[in-house]
Design a protein around this motif. Structure first.
Motif, PDB file in Angstrom:
ATOM      1  N   ASN A 142      45.586  33.176 -41.655  1.00 17.99           N
ATOM      2  CA  ASN A 142      44.722  33.452 -42.815  1.00 17.99           C
ATOM      3  C   ASN A 142      43.311  33.781 -42.385  1.00 17.99           C
ATOM      4  O   ASN A 142      42.638  34.625 -42.977  1.00 17.99           O
ATOM      5  N   LYS A 143      42.847  33.135 -41.366  1.00 13.77           N
ATOM      6  CA  LYS A 143      41.472  33.363 -40.905  1.00 13.77           C
ATOM      7  C   LYS A 143      41.303  34.770 -40.374  1.00 13.77           C
ATOM      8  O   LYS A 143      40.276  35.400 -40.542  1.00 13.77           O
ATOM      9  N   ARG A 144      42.314  35.313 -39.752  1.00 11.40           N
ATOM     10  CA  ARG A 144      42.228  36.675 -39.237  1.00 11.40           C
ATOM     11  C   ARG A 144      42.156  37.704 -40.387  1.00 11.40           C
ATOM     12  O   ARG A 144      41.612  38.772 -40.221  1.00 11.40           O
ATOM     13  N   GLN A 145      42.737  37.386 -41.572  1.00 13.95           N
ATOM     14  CA  GLN A 145      42.784  38.333 -42.683  1.00 13.95           C
ATOM     15  C   GLN A 145      41.532  38.303 -43.545  1.00 13.95           C
ATOM     16  O   GLN A 145      41.439  39.019 -44.532  1.00 13.95           O
ATOM     17  N   LYS A 146      40.501  37.495 -43.256  1.00 12.50           N
ATOM     18  CA  LYS A 146      39.282  37.417 -44.054  1.00 12.50           C
ATOM     19  C   LYS A 146      38.473  38.706 -43.946  1.00 12.50           C
ATOM     20  O   LYS A 146      38.451  39.323 -42.898  1.00 12.50           O
ATOM     21  N   LEU A 147      37.799  39.090 -45.024  1.00  3.37           N
ATOM     22  CA  LEU A 147      36.978  40.304 -45.069  1.00  3.37           C
ATOM     23  C   LEU A 147      35.563  39.913 -45.459  1.00  3.37           C
ATOM     24  O   LEU A 147      35.366  39.190 -46.445  1.00  3.37           O
ATOM     25  N   TYR A 148      34.576  40.335 -44.696  1.00  2.00           N
ATOM     26  CA  TYR A 148      33.174  39.984 -44.940  1.00  2.00           C
ATOM     27  C   TYR A 148      32.438  41.245 -45.378  1.00  2.00           C
ATOM     28  O   TYR A 148      32.497  42.271 -44.682  1.00  2.00           O
ATOM     29  N   LEU A 149      31.732  41.204 -46.514  1.00  3.60           N
ATOM     30  CA  LEU A 149      30.993  42.363 -47.055  1.00  3.60           C
ATOM     31  C   LEU A 149      29.530  41.995 -47.218  1.00  3.60           C
ATOM     32  O   LEU A 149      29.199  40.893 -47.647  1.00  3.60           O
ATOM     33  N   ASP A 150      28.650  42.984 -46.888  1.00  3.56           N
ATOM     34  CA  ASP A 150      27.209  42.765 -47.029  1.00  3.56           C
ATOM     35  C   ASP A 150      26.684  43.635 -48.184  1.00  3.56           C
ATOM     36  O   ASP A 150      27.170  44.758 -48.380  1.00  3.56           O
ATOM     37  N   SER A 151      25.702  43.185 -48.922  1.00  2.00           N
ATOM     38  CA  SER A 151      25.124  43.940 -50.048  1.00  2.00           C
ATOM     39  C   SER A 151      23.658  44.252 -49.771  1.00  2.00           C
ATOM     40  O   SER A 151      22.917  43.385 -49.330  1.00  2.00           O
ATOM     41  N   ASP A 152      23.258  45.521 -50.047  1.00  3.60           N
ATOM     42  CA  ASP A 152      21.855  45.928 -49.849  1.00  3.60           C
ATOM     43  C   ASP A 152      21.072  45.946 -51.154  1.00  3.60           C
ATOM     44  O   ASP A 152      19.931  46.396 -51.203  1.00  3.60           O
ATOM     45  N   ASP A 153      21.703  45.547 -52.284  1.00  2.00           N
ATOM     46  CA  ASP A 153      21.069  45.675 -53.601  1.00  2.00           C
ATOM     47  C   ASP A 153      20.216  44.482 -53.962  1.00  2.00           C
ATOM     48  O   ASP A 153      19.633  44.433 -55.039  1.00  2.00           O
TER      49      ASP A 153
ATOM     50  N   ALA B  44      32.334  51.910 -53.146  1.00  4.53           N
ATOM     51  CA  ALA B  44      33.033  52.724 -52.140  1.00  4.53           C
ATOM     52  C   ALA B  44      32.246  53.962 -51.792  1.00  4.53           C
ATOM     53  O   ALA B  44      32.151  54.376 -50.630  1.00  4.53           O
ATOM     54  N   LEU B  45      31.629  54.607 -52.821  1.00  8.80           N
ATOM     55  CA  LEU B  45      30.829  55.804 -52.561  1.00  8.80           C
ATOM     56  C   LEU B  45      29.622  55.470 -51.695  1.00  8.80           C
ATOM     57  O   LEU B  45      29.245  56.234 -50.798  1.00  8.80           O
ATOM     58  N   GLN B  46      28.998  54.317 -51.943  1.00  3.80           N
ATOM     59  CA  GLN B  46      27.846  53.912 -51.131  1.00  3.80           C
ATOM     60  C   GLN B  46      28.245  53.712 -49.666  1.00  3.80           C
ATOM     61  O   GLN B  46      27.528  54.119 -48.751  1.00  3.80           O
ATOM     62  N   LEU B  47      29.395  53.108 -49.481  1.00  2.00           N
ATOM     63  CA  LEU B  47      29.843  52.886 -48.111  1.00  2.00           C
ATOM     64  C   LEU B  47      30.125  54.200 -47.396  1.00  2.00           C
ATOM     65  O   LEU B  47      29.801  54.362 -46.215  1.00  2.00           O
TER      66      LEU B  47
ATOM     67  N   ASN C 223      28.705  57.109 -48.035  1.00  3.45           N
ATOM     68  CA  ASN C 223      27.433  57.782 -47.766  1.00  3.45           C
ATOM     69  C   ASN C 223      26.755  57.196 -46.538  1.00  3.45           C
ATOM     70  O   ASN C 223      26.162  57.910 -45.724  1.00  3.45           O
ATOM     71  N   LYS C 224      26.813  55.886 -46.439  1.00  2.00           N
ATOM     72  CA  LYS C 224      26.204  55.255 -45.257  1.00  2.00           C
ATOM     73  C   LYS C 224      26.888  55.710 -43.979  1.00  2.00           C
ATOM     74  O   LYS C 224      26.264  55.932 -42.945  1.00  2.00           O
ATOM     75  N   MET C 225      28.242  55.816 -44.033  1.00  2.00           N
ATOM     76  CA  MET C 225      28.967  56.230 -42.842  1.00  2.00           C
ATOM     77  C   MET C 225      28.635  57.671 -42.470  1.00  2.00           C
ATOM     78  O   MET C 225      28.504  58.004 -41.285  1.00  2.00           O
ATOM     79  N   ASN C 226      28.462  58.579 -43.487  1.00  2.00           N
ATOM     80  CA  ASN C 226      28.142  59.986 -43.199  1.00  2.00           C
ATOM     81  C   ASN C 226      26.732  60.131 -42.666  1.00  2.00           C
ATOM     82  O   ASN C 226      26.449  61.002 -41.834  1.00  2.00           O
ATOM     83  N   SER C 227      25.780  59.332 -43.205  1.00  2.00           N
ATOM     84  CA  SER C 227      24.412  59.415 -42.737  1.00  2.00           C
ATOM     85  C   SER C 227      24.273  58.810 -41.349  1.00  2.00           C
ATOM     86  O   SER C 227      23.432  59.226 -40.582  1.00  2.00           O
TER      87      SER C 227
END
Length: 747
Positions: A699-710, A738-741, A743-747
């Motif tokens: 279960n620990k391997r399947q955790k997802l961590y997300l950061d917010s810039d807002d 998803a769109l923000q992510l 855009n960040k990857m393209n920039s």
């Protein structure tokens, strides 16, 4: 010049060798013609022919004919090679009776069964024909094994090998000694195929026949069995049958012994062809040597060691050979007497010793004056020089064994003496010896108990001081009883008639060892009726040597030396009113064996002692004294009733003990089950913990961590699970994220 001298020396040596070969060929042709023309008649004994004059030893008589050597007396009157005659000189010049009777037949190639008294020269009677036959055949190392001489014991085989080396030292024949106990078996296997003459024991010979590669006896010319009756008996039956099956039937066979067999079955096993039976002493008045003085003395079993000790102490300047029944007896008596120091060198010889040790002891006893304790391994064939006394502490198994034992002394023309200690239960052996044919002149004497020096007290103190010696004494006790039980002649040997308790006390044992191998009948006890013993009190004092140990009450006592007198029996009278001593000590039970109660045991046979140490009648502690002088009186009904009551109480206690044992066993089984359950539960708990830990890691391997810039404060949002985070957001918000992510990857 040097080259010419070398060539000349080579030519000279070749000429010498050629001349030598020609002389050997001529000598062999002469010997063959001599033997062929002067063959003795079948079934005749050459001793019946008159002796030839000494000047007829040249081989031919005046008229040109060969001498009739059947009546010869000297070795150089026989058709023997010059090398053999040189080997015989100067030790052997005149032939003995067995040699004069058998050599004419054996030199002609006939099978011979020779029987003669011990010490009569049987060894040369078969060694000379062996050497002569191989010499006339011009046998070499390339021809392999030409003759095999089989001996029952290792010491006798070694003695035969020494005699062969002496007589055949001028011949070029090779010989090997094959006996057990050696470690150089591989070396023997490499050389045995190139030997011309093999002197061996049956077991070692069979080992080489089975294990040695390319061992070949197909060209065997002569087979010799020394002490043939011993080799033909049941002890060597399997080995001998296996050996005979691998030997060619076309051979010459010689059998020699002091007590020769005439069994048709035994002779058929050896494939003999018209054998000549030669017994030079068949018409003799005695079966033993003429110069042998034989004595038999009745000695109770419990006094034999005392008598042996007294005999040794009174013959410190004699050479003694003592025969005992078993190896453990020999070892115990040797170790015990060695610690008591009788004043004469002591040696021991038995079959359990290493071969090098046995040969060393044999050589020591031949060279010096000592006392040798031995089993029957030294009773056959061995030539011990100048033995003064042969002492048979234990009775021989039969008449033949007696003849072989006493034959170790009075050999050839020397004098000797022998003495036999027989117990009261073995009197039948003396009757058989006196009625034997030919006769055995044995004289009966009585032992003087007063002159005897008891040593059982000294042995008891030794056993306390040396625990290893006590264990050895126990084994000696058991092995002696086993040897008596295994004897075939039950008229002489009856183990049930032996005084077990007294015999154990005489060895110094504090308690009688348990005798497991005896199968007793219902109600039978181990202890036989006690025999009359001497009232001499034993004290732990140093033993003093006495010169008058032997006394004789027969007419021939005047001819004996004062030191060789046989003891007279004088039994001290028992004082009036003196109580009999206890018959013996109670039997000991080993710790490893459970105690079994004998319900058929005799009642009221134990001894009771009062406070002062005096013995009381049985069950005296339960009786009431009536004040009379005639001792205690018992009410028989009262005693029987008491025993019945005790038996009932014992049965009751037995039932309670059985119930208690069952309950304890049940509790043990329940405890074992609970312990197994606890172990199984602990294992299951450990398995569950391991599964939970592994699931948590997945279960620990399947955790997802997300950061917010807002965030307005510029701080990151707390981490959360991806599935929870997605469930709290709307569809539009998720699309925007998803769109923000992207855009960040393209920039």
């Amino acid at each position: 010049m040097a080259v010419k001298e070398t060539n000349r020396s080579k030519k000279t040596s070749r000429a010498i060798r050629k001349t030598k070969r020609l002389s050997e060929v001529e000598e062999i042709a002469l010997l063959e013609a001599w033997i062929e023309s002067q063959k003795p008649i079948n079934g005749t004994n050459p001793l019946s022919f008159p002796h030839l004059p000494r000047d007829a030893a040249i081989g031919r008589l005046g008229d040109g004919e060969f001498s009739p050597y059947a009546g010869c007396k000297w070795f150089d009157q026989l058709p023997l090679s010059g090398k053999t005659k040189d080997g015989l000189k100067p030790k052997y010049l005149e032939m003995s009776d067995i040699q004069r009777a058998s050599l004419p037949h054996s030199l002609c190639g006939r099978d011979v069964l020779g029987a003669a008294k011990t010490g009569s020269g049987k060894t040369l009677a078969f060694i000379i024909p062996v050497i002569e036959k191989l010499y006339r055949l011009r046998w070499s190392n390339y021809d392999g094994v030409g003759s095999i001489i089989v001996s029952p014991t290792k010491e006798l085989a070694a003695q035969l090998f020494q005699e062969l080396q002496t007589v055949g030292k001028y011949h070029t024949l090779s010989a090997g000694l094959l006996i057990g106990g050696r470690k150089d078996v591989e070396t023997e296997k490499e050389r045995v195929n190139s030997m011309n003459i093999l002197i061996c024991t049956p077991g070692r010979l069979l080992q080489h026949m089975d294990e040695t590669p390319n061992f070949d006896c197909s060209q065997l010319q002569m087979l010799v069995l020394d002490e043939a009756d011993r080799i033909l008996d049941a002890g060597f039956k399997k080995e001998l049958d296996a050996i005979i099956s691998q030997l060619p039937k076309k051979r010459q066979t010689l059998l020699f012994s002091a007590t020769q067999t005439k069994s048709v079955k035994d002779l058929a096993r050896l494939s003999l062809k018209d054998p000549e039976y030669i017994s030079v002493h068949a018409e003799s008045e005695t079966a033993t040597p003429e110069h042998l003085n034989q004595i038999a003395m009745e000695v109770p079993l419990e006094q034999k060691l005392d008598m042996l000790w007294s005999f040794i102490k009174s013959h410190l300047h004699s050479k003694l050979l003592v025969f005992l029944s078993s190896c453990k007896q020999v070892k115990f008596v040797y170790e015990a007497f060695r610690k008591l120091r009788p004043g004469i060198p002591l040696l021991c010889l038995h079959g359990r010793m290493r071969q090098d040790v046995r040969m060393a002891i044999y050589a020591q006893f031949c060279e010096k004056r000592a006392c040798l304790f031995s089993t029957d391994v030294a009773s056959r064939g061995l030539d011990f020089p100048a033995v003064d006394w042969v002492i048979q502490v234990d009775c021989p198994e039969d008449i033949a064994a007696y003849i072989h034992r006493v034959g170790r002394t009075a050999r050839f023309s020397s004098k000797g003496k022998s003495i036999l200690f027989y117990s009261p239960s073995e009197k039948e052996m003396i009757t058989k010896l006196q009625n034997a044919e030919p006769k055995i002149p044995i004289h009966l004497r009585k032992a003087n108990i007063q002159k005897m020096q008891p040593i059982s007290g000294l042995l008891a103190s030794l056993l306390v001081k040396y625990p290893n010696l006590q264990a050895l004494a126990q084994r000696a006790f058991i092995t002696y009883l086993k040897s008596i039980q295994k004897q075939r002649d039950k008229e002489v040997f009856d183990v049930s008639k032996l005084p077990f308790e007294e015999f154990a006390v005489s060895l110094g044992l504090p308690m009688t060892p348990v005798i497991r191998f005896l199968k007793l009948k219902k109600g039978q006890t181990l202890t036989a009726p006690a025999t009359t013993t001497s009232t001499t009190k034993e004290k732990n004092v140093p033993v003093v040597a006495r010169n008058d140990v032997l006394a004789d009450d027969s007419e021939s006592a005047e001819e004996e030396d004062s030191g060789d007198e046989i003891l007279r029996q004088k039994v001290a009278a028992k004082a009036d009113g003196e109580a009999d001593p206890p018959a013996g000590l109670p039997s000991r039970v080993l710790k490893k064996k459970k105690l079994k109660i004998n319900v058929h045991r005799p009642i009221g046979t134990r001894f009771v002692f009062d406070e002062e140490g005096n013995s009381l009648p049985p069950l005296a502690a339960l009786a009431g004294a009536n004040g009379a002088d005639d001792g205690f009186h018992f009410d028989k009904d009262e005693v029987e009733g008491r025993f019945k009551k005790l038996k009932e109480e014992m049965k009751k206690h037995d039932k309670e003990d059985k119930l208690l044992l069952k309950r304890r066993l049940r509790e043990k089984r329940a405890e074992k089950k609970m312990k197994l359950k606890r172990l199984q539960g602990e294992e299951e708990e450990e398995e569950d913990e391991e599964e939970e830990q592994s699931r948590g890691r997945r279960n620990k391997r399947q955790k997802l961590y997300l950061d917010s810039d807002d965030d307005d404060d510029g701080q990151t949002n707390p981490q959360m699970d991806g599935s929870d985070f997605a469930s709290k957001m709307s569809v539009d918000a998720q699309v925007d994220l998803a769109l923000q992510l992207l855009n960040k990857m393209n920039s």
